[in-house]
Design an enzyme around this catalytic site. Structure first.
Site, PDB file in Angstrom:
ATOM      1  N   CYS A   2     -48.645  16.647 -18.639  1.00 26.98           N
ATOM      2  CA  CYS A   2     -47.213  16.887 -18.429  1.00 26.98           C
ATOM      3  C   CYS A   2     -46.893  18.215 -19.101  1.00 26.98           C
ATOM      4  O   CYS A   2     -46.836  18.299 -20.326  1.00 26.98           O
ATOM      5  CB  CYS A   2     -46.387  15.752 -19.028  1.00 26.98           C
ATOM      6  SG  CYS A   2     -44.601  16.010 -18.845  1.00 26.98           S
ATOM      7  N   GLU A 104     -45.494  18.811 -11.539  1.00 27.00           N
ATOM      8  CA  GLU A 104     -46.898  19.219 -11.464  1.00 27.00           C
ATOM      9  C   GLU A 104     -47.035  20.213 -10.313  1.00 27.00           C
ATOM     10  O   GLU A 104     -46.169  20.285  -9.433  1.00 27.00           O
ATOM     11  CB  GLU A 104     -47.829  18.020 -11.227  1.00 27.00           C
ATOM     12  CG  GLU A 104     -48.007  17.109 -12.418  1.00 27.00           C
ATOM     13  CD  GLU A 104     -48.760  17.733 -13.577  1.00 27.00           C
ATOM     14  OE1 GLU A 104     -49.235  18.891 -13.442  1.00 27.00           O
ATOM     15  OE2 GLU A 104     -48.871  17.071 -14.621  1.00 27.00           O
TER      16      GLU A 104
END
Length: 236
Positions: A2, A104
């Site tokens: 993350c 992402e």
């Protein structure tokens, strides 16, 4: 992994969800939270739960030279209890990091396209924190997000994803006197997410605002030049 996330909920809504005691300052929606920036962290304070700004970039207390130490924004949950950098924090300094989604990147049509991973509701990343003290007496609160092997939709984009803590487990996760860290990890899980593309401008951490959630339109196909048309094979 993350490496970028968002928090666009107002302070009043966060207070209702996480029940922290201190009167934190209001803050604007943040669509592009990046490493080394200050992030909002819920942790166990002297008078109960507290909302504190911490640097996203974990520094163990024993670090001497911060410039020589690598930037740590995530900690692998599978090994956090064993790693010298994390084992004290996972046992005694666990935190909740509020978020309304994360991002992402994946290669699409020859470019790295950012995707927004949206949960059904506001989530709390499982985090750890540490207060680093410098040689001149300065102090810096730092935090990292725990990750695990990806499942569901995120697995199509990256092999790691952030761990989350369900509301019914907030108290047990934050309790600094509970267990040794290994058992606490059983309180975490993997949220379900949907994914959609967002603006390429999100890749620049200096960019901010709701406009980042709208992807750029696809460029129309280029028309062939006259030379290309003349070189094209002709059917007889």
């Amino acid at each position: 992994m993350c490496g970028r996330y968002q928090l666009v909920l107002p302070l009043e809504a966060l207070q209702d969800l996480f029940d922290f005691e201190n009167a934190a300052e209001p803050f604007p929606p943040r669509y592009n939270i990046a490493p080394t920036q200050p992030i909002h962290v819920v942790h166990h304070g002297p008078r109960g739960r507290s909302l504190t700004l911490m640097r996203w970039g974990f520094l163990p207390a024993w670090v001497k030279d911060t410039k020589a130490f690598p930037l740590i924004i995530n900690a692998r949950s599978e090994t956090a209890v064993e790693k010298p950098a994390f084992r004290n924090a996972i046992r005694r300094r666990r935190a909740l990091i509020p978020a309304t989604g994360f991002y992402e990147w994946r290669m699409e049509n020859g470019r790295k396209q950012p995707f927004y991973f949206e949960p059904a509701a506001t989530i709390a990343f499982a985090g750890i924190y540490e207060t680093w003290s410098g040689p001149d007496g300065e102090e810096l609160d730092t935090a990292a997000i725990l990750t695990a092997q990806s499942t569901g939709v995120p697995a199509e984009y990256h092999d790691r994803m952030p761990l989350t803590v369900a509301p019914e487990n907030y108290a047990a996760w934050l309790d600094p006197m509970a267990d040794d860290g290994a058992a606490a990890l059983a309180l975490t899980g993997r949220e379900s997410f949907s994914a959609r593309p967002v603006s390429m401008k999100l890749s620049n951490a200096r960019n901010e605002g709701a406009g980042l959630m709208t992807p750029e339109p696809e460029a129309p196909p280029k028309k062939p030049t006259r030379r290309q048309e003349s070189d094209a094979p002709r059917l007889l």
